[in-house]
Design a protein around this motif. Structure first.
Motif: not given
Length: 193
Positions: A56-60, A62-67, A91-92
């Motif tokens: 959640q923190i990573c997406m908030q 930078d929404p281009r990224n995914w964990l 990146r997604i």
């Protein structure tokens, strides 16, 4: 526990073994780091919650990224190892079309959350930081539930991470670029034994 003689285990033998391993609801997760076959413990509920929180923190940020959870990666010098980090920030579309063991070149950060098993000390605190630094991954985040600390490894030099910042749960720590997140670790106190 070693089930295969290290002298006969090669990259090809490992990948064949990993492909054909009998998995009871994904209970067996194999890695090949530092020339050794390893079996990762099955994550517990708190472990999963930590990864969800960090996602959640990573997406908030930078929404281009995914964990990505459990993404197989080729690690170490010359990509001679295979690891399944608890989290892989990229990146997604980074791993589209790459198969089970992906190239880590575009990875921004790798995350490990310690498990309550005998191999965690050697695996997460010694072998993986070395393997990830050799691979050139910019940031390695270790969430250590045994010591109630977060360790942020950065500036890989091809052998080790030159900078390691350690803070106790409850403090804020900066995940350096290319991640660029101020991480408040207070919630981690809720997900440890």
């Amino acid at each position: 526990m070693s089930v295969v003689d290290d002298s006969v285990l090669t990259q090809e033998v490992f990948e064949d073994l990993a492909r054909h391993a009998i998995r009871a609801e994904e209970a067996l997760r194999l890695e090949f780091v530092n020339g050794k076959l390893g079996v990762k413990a099955v994550p517990d509920g708190d472990h999963g919650r930590i990864i969800a929180w960090l996602t959640q923190i990573c997406m908030q940020s930078d929404p281009r990224n995914w964990l990505f959870a459990e993404q197989g990666l080729r690690v170490e010098t010359y990509r001679k190892g295979n690891a399944r980090p608890d989290g892989t920030l990229a990146r997604i579309d980074t791993f589209v079309g790459q198969g089970e063991w992906a190239d880590p070149a575009a990875v921004l950060m790798l995350v490990e959350v310690t498990s309550y098993d005998d191999d965690t000390d050697l695996r997460d605190r010694v072998e993986k930081p070395r393997a990830y630094a050799e691979t050139g991954v910019p940031v390695y985040l270790l969430i250590d539930r045994d010591s109630y600390e977060v360790k942020v490894h950065s500036q890989p030099d091809g052998v080790r991470y030159e900078t390691v910042v350690t803070v106790p749960f409850g403090k804020t720590v900066r995940l350096p670029d290319p991640v660029g997140i101020e991480l408040d670790t207070e919630p981690l106190k809720n997900w440890v034994r």
